[in-house]
Enzyme design. Structure first.
Site, PDB file in Angstrom:
ATOM      1  N   SER A 188       1.104  -1.048   0.003  1.00 58.79           N
ATOM      2  CA  SER A 188      -0.816  -0.140  -0.201  1.00 58.79           C
ATOM      3  C   SER A 188       0.690   1.016   0.004  1.00 58.79           C
ATOM      4  O   SER A 188       1.575   1.532   0.969  1.00 58.79           O
ATOM      5  CB  SER A 188      -0.917  -0.689   1.839  1.00 58.79           C
ATOM      6  OG  SER A 188      -1.725   1.405   1.774  1.00 58.79           O
TER       7      SER A 188
ATOM      8  N   HIS B 290      -0.708  -0.995  -4.211  1.00 60.01           N
ATOM      9  CA  HIS B 290      -2.309  -0.746  -4.150  1.00 60.01           C
ATOM     10  C   HIS B 290      -2.340   0.730  -3.415  1.00 60.01           C
ATOM     11  O   HIS B 290      -1.311   1.506  -3.304  1.00 60.01           O
ATOM     12  CB  HIS B 290      -2.476  -1.511  -2.828  1.00 60.01           C
ATOM     13  CG  HIS B 290      -3.701  -1.453  -2.154  1.00 60.01           C
ATOM     14  ND1 HIS B 290      -4.381  -1.758  -2.787  1.00 60.01           N
ATOM     15  CD2 HIS B 290      -3.660  -0.190  -0.690  1.00 60.01           C
ATOM     16  CE1 HIS B 290      -5.858  -2.075  -1.962  1.00 60.01           C
ATOM     17  NE2 HIS B 290      -5.851  -0.399  -1.476  1.00 60.01           N
TER      18      HIS B 290
ATOM     19  N   ASP C  71      -4.171   3.894  -2.346  1.00 62.81           N
ATOM     20  CA  ASP C  71      -5.668   4.541  -1.637  1.00 62.81           C
ATOM     21  C   ASP C  71      -5.786   5.522  -1.696  1.00 62.81           C
ATOM     22  O   ASP C  71      -5.485   6.127  -1.862  1.00 62.81           O
ATOM     23  CB  ASP C  71      -5.394   3.984  -0.375  1.00 62.81           C
ATOM     24  CG  ASP C  71      -4.902   2.942   0.088  1.00 62.81           C
ATOM     25  OD1 ASP C  71      -6.096   1.309  -0.062  1.00 62.81           O
ATOM     26  OD2 ASP C  71      -3.816   2.229   1.147  1.00 62.81           O
TER      27      ASP C  71
ATOM     28  N   MET D  34      -8.474   7.568  -1.060  1.00 59.38           N
ATOM     29  CA  MET D  34      -9.914   9.059  -0.195  1.00 59.38           C
ATOM     30  C   MET D  34      -9.910  10.437  -0.796  1.00 59.38           C
ATOM     31  O   MET D  34      -9.271  11.156  -0.989  1.00 59.38           O
ATOM     32  CB  MET D  34      -9.080   8.990   1.300  1.00 59.38           C
ATOM     33  CG  MET D  34      -8.722   7.565   1.573  1.00 59.38           C
ATOM     34  SD  MET D  34      -7.723   7.462   2.721  1.00 59.38           S
ATOM     35  CE  MET D  34      -6.770   5.786   3.034  1.00 59.38           C
TER      36      MET D  34
ATOM     37  N   HIS E  76      -7.887   1.824  -5.003  1.00 58.16           N
ATOM     38  CA  HIS E  76      -8.877   1.295  -4.602  1.00 58.16           C
ATOM     39  C   HIS E  76      -9.092   2.682  -3.733  1.00 58.16           C
ATOM     40  O   HIS E  76      -8.658   3.729  -3.638  1.00 58.16           O
ATOM     41  CB  HIS E  76      -8.143   1.243  -3.141  1.00 58.16           C
ATOM     42  CG  HIS E  76      -8.935   0.359  -1.659  1.00 58.16           C
ATOM     43  ND1 HIS E  76      -8.874   0.140  -0.804  1.00 58.16           N
ATOM     44  CD2 HIS E  76     -10.483   0.272  -2.087  1.00 58.16           C
ATOM     45  CE1 HIS E  76      -9.338   0.229   0.706  1.00 58.16           C
ATOM     46  NE2 HIS E  76     -10.886   0.238  -0.380  1.00 58.16           N
TER      47      HIS E  76
ATOM     48  N   MET F 104     -11.937   4.568  -2.438  1.00 61.83           N
ATOM     49  CA  MET F 104     -12.892   4.796  -0.739  1.00 61.83           C
ATOM     50  C   MET F 104     -13.441   6.264  -0.517  1.00 61.83           C
ATOM     51  O   MET F 104     -12.665   7.114  -0.067  1.00 61.83           O
ATOM     52  CB  MET F 104     -11.795   4.979   0.370  1.00 61.83           C
ATOM     53  CG  MET F 104     -11.004   3.485   0.332  1.00 61.83           C
ATOM     54  SD  MET F 104     -10.128   3.102   1.814  1.00 61.83           S
ATOM     55  CE  MET F 104      -9.224   3.648   0.519  1.00 61.83           C
TER      56      MET F 104
ATOM     57  N   MET G 128     -12.664  -5.874   3.370  1.00 66.46           N
ATOM     58  CA  MET G 128     -11.244  -4.459   4.373  1.00 66.46           C
ATOM     59  C   MET G 128     -11.324  -5.464   5.772  1.00 66.46           C
ATOM     60  O   MET G 128     -12.410  -6.070   6.109  1.00 66.46           O
ATOM     61  CB  MET G 128     -12.002  -3.571   4.330  1.00 66.46           C
ATOM     62  CG  MET G 128     -12.530  -2.474   3.604  1.00 66.46           C
ATOM     63  SD  MET G 128     -10.848  -1.799   2.547  1.00 66.46           S
ATOM     64  CE  MET G 128      -9.898  -1.376   3.984  1.00 66.46           C
TER      65      MET G 128
ATOM     66  N   GLY H  89      -9.954   3.878   6.016  1.00 64.49           N
ATOM     67  CA  GLY H  89      -9.203   5.297   6.061  1.00 64.49           C
ATOM     68  C   GLY H  89      -8.166   6.103   6.432  1.00 64.49           C
ATOM     69  O   GLY H  89      -7.342   6.558   6.277  1.00 64.49           O
ATOM     70  N   PHE H  90      -7.435   4.962   7.063  1.00 64.81           N
ATOM     71  CA  PHE H  90      -5.722   4.958   7.305  1.00 64.81           C
ATOM     72  C   PHE H  90      -5.366   3.825   7.699  1.00 64.81           C
ATOM     73  O   PHE H  90      -5.823   2.658   7.795  1.00 64.81           O
ATOM     74  CB  PHE H  90      -5.876   5.457   8.930  1.00 64.81           C
ATOM     75  CG  PHE H  90      -6.622   6.937  10.116  1.00 64.81           C
ATOM     76  CD1 PHE H  90      -6.055   7.738   8.733  1.00 64.81           C
ATOM     77  CD2 PHE H  90      -8.023   6.535   9.574  1.00 64.81           C
ATOM     78  CE1 PHE H  90      -6.708   8.938   9.367  1.00 64.81           C
ATOM     79  CE2 PHE H  90      -9.208   8.265   9.798  1.00 64.81           C
ATOM     80  CZ  PHE H  90      -7.992   9.709   9.350  1.00 64.81           C
ATOM     81  N   GLY H  91      -3.278   3.671   7.456  1.00 61.90           N
ATOM     82  CA  GLY H  91      -3.158   2.651   7.273  1.00 61.90           C
ATOM     83  C   GLY H  91      -2.610   2.355   8.596  1.00 61.90           C
ATOM     84  O   GLY H  91      -2.846   2.983   9.886  1.00 61.90           O
TER      85      GLY H  91
ATOM     86  N   ASP I 157      -7.233  -6.549   3.177  1.00 60.76           N
ATOM     87  CA  ASP I 157      -6.459  -4.419   3.358  1.00 60.76           C
ATOM     88  C   ASP I 157      -6.853  -4.454   4.417  1.00 60.76           C
ATOM     89  O   ASP I 157      -8.174  -4.010   5.340  1.00 60.76           O
ATOM     90  CB  ASP I 157      -7.318  -3.793   2.106  1.00 60.76           C
ATOM     91  CG  ASP I 157      -6.474  -2.545   2.016  1.00 60.76           C
ATOM     92  OD1 ASP I 157      -5.770  -2.413   3.076  1.00 60.76           O
ATOM     93  OD2 ASP I 157      -7.702  -2.033   1.379  1.00 60.76           O
TER      94      ASP I 157
ATOM     95  N   GLY J 163      -3.830  -4.122   8.357  1.00 62.89           N
ATOM     96  CA  GLY J 163      -3.245  -5.530   8.933  1.00 62.89           C
ATOM     97  C   GLY J 163      -2.593  -6.424   8.921  1.00 62.89           C
ATOM     98  O   GLY J 163      -2.397  -6.938   9.950  1.00 62.89           O
TER      99      GLY J 163
ATOM    100  N   SER K 132       2.040  -0.664   6.367  1.00 61.94           N
ATOM    101  CA  SER K 132       3.197  -0.404   7.151  1.00 61.94           C
ATOM    102  C   SER K 132       4.040  -1.616   7.288  1.00 61.94           C
ATOM    103  O   SER K 132       5.395  -1.307   7.961  1.00 61.94           O
ATOM    104  CB  SER K 132       2.685   0.483   8.664  1.00 61.94           C
ATOM    105  OG  SER K 132       1.050  -0.282   8.412  1.00 61.94           O
TER     106      SER K 132
HETATM  107  C1  DX5 Z   1      -7.092   1.485   4.664  1.00 63.19           C
HETATM  108  C2  DX5 Z   1      -5.970   1.108   3.819  1.00 63.19           C
HETATM  109  C3  DX5 Z   1      -5.655   0.378   3.391  1.00 63.19           C
HETATM  110  C4  DX5 Z   1      -3.955   1.039   4.489  1.00 63.19           C
HETATM  111  C5  DX5 Z   1      -3.329  -0.314   4.636  1.00 63.19           C
HETATM  112  O1  DX5 Z   1      -8.386   2.551   4.492  1.00 63.19           O
HETATM  113  O2  DX5 Z   1      -7.090   0.977   2.819  1.00 63.19           O
HETATM  114  O3  DX5 Z   1      -4.852   0.106   1.957  1.00 63.19           O
HETATM  115  O4  DX5 Z   1      -3.046   1.781   3.887  1.00 63.19           O
HETATM  116  O5  DX5 Z   1      -2.473  -0.293   5.985  1.00 63.19           O
HETATM  117  P1  DX5 Z   1      -1.283  -0.756   6.264  1.00 63.19           P
HETATM  118  O6  DX5 Z   1      -0.985  -1.897   5.843  1.00 63.19           O
HETATM  119  O7  DX5 Z   1      -0.661  -0.460   7.241  1.00 63.19           O
HETATM  120  O8  DX5 Z   1      -2.798  -1.565   7.538  1.00 63.19           O
HETATM  121 ZN    ZN Z   2      -6.635   0.108   0.607  1.00 59.27          ZN
END
Ligand code: DX5
Ligand code: ZN
Length: 225
Positions: free
Chosen positions: A7, A32, A34, A36, A65, A67, A136, A141-143, A174, A176, A197
């Site tokens: 990502s 990937h 993202d 948003m 992706h 969102m 998901m 929304g956040f990594g 996607d 964690g 991450s």
């Molecule tokens: C979250 C994103 C993910 C995110 C994954 O909204 O869709 O793609 O970047 O990041 P990690 O692997 O750090 O959870």
């Molecule tokens: Zn994603």
């Protein structure tokens, strides 16, 4: 076969093009991306102009992706900027079948995604129409969020329905994903792993990608389906 899709959200944005190339050289088959909009999710990331600017960096498959609240409106811009696959959220649209057709008409692969609170059965009617389903494993929304292991029954349900219908649909997870959680995801049907991450935080991307592939492929021998 397992596909790794790092990502980009977790990359160093001051050198995005290089971060894409480095993951490609490290053995990642997909990237990937993202997107948003600050409306469908409470965060803003990047738009088509950024996708276009990193497109010439290498031949890696662009897994976009979305969102965002209006995927039909913005899909053409992402398609012309270099997306190979465009995934939208079921929750964002009134008519998923029409959305799938609109993306397909752009000549791109189509994915459909569901958030943690949306049941597996919600995507069943669309499985014959898509190339990929994205489950998901965090709230979008956040990594850097924690993997939701309670999504595994949902993942398995989608995998079983694909098998029942004899569909060759990719199943992506996607949120964690690391060497441990990847095993659970693969055992329950995932074959495309997004990892932000856990990959970009490592010094050695090649070692990180290889370890993730090794761990995921090891779990193929203990699948639950
Ligand atoms: C979250 C994103 C993910 C995110 C994954 O909204 O869709 O793609 O970047 O990041 P990690 O692997 O750090 O959870
Ligand atoms: Zn994603």
């Amino acid at each position: 076969m397992i596909t790794i899709s790092p990502s980009l959200l977790a990359a160093d944005f001051s050198k995005l093009g290089q971060e894409v190339v480095d993951m490609y050289d490290a053995g990642a088959q997909w990237m990937h991306i993202d997107v948003m909009d600050g409306h469908f999710v409470p965060n803003i990331s990047l738009g088509p102009v950024v996708v276009k600017s990193i497109r010439p960096s290498c031949d890696i498959f662009f897994d976009v992706h979305l969102m965002i609240s209006d995927p039909v409106k913005y899909a053409p811009a992402f398609a012309s900027s270099g997306a190979d696959l465009i995934t939208f959220h079921l929750e964002a649209v009134e008519d998923p079948a029409e959305t799938i057709k609109a993306i397909r008409a752009l000549g791109k692969k189509v994915g459909i995604s569901i958030k943690p609170k949306t049941p597996a059965e919600a995507v069943f009617p669309y499985l014959p129409m898509v190339d990929l389903v994205l489950i998901m494993t965090v709230e979008p929304g956040f990594g850097g969020q924690r993997f939701m292991a309670d999504m595994m029954p949902k993942l398995l349900a989608v995998k079983k329905e694909c098998l029942r219908l004899e569909l060759n649909v990719d199943i992506e997870v996607d949120g964690g994903i690391d060497t441990e959680t990847a095993k659970q995801a693969v055992a329950n049907g995932a074959n495309v792993l997004v990892a932000g991450s856990s990959l970009y935080s490592k010094e050695n991307y090649k070692a990180a990608v290889s370890e993730l592939i090794l761990s995921a492929e090891g779990a193929l021998s203990s699948v639950n389906y």
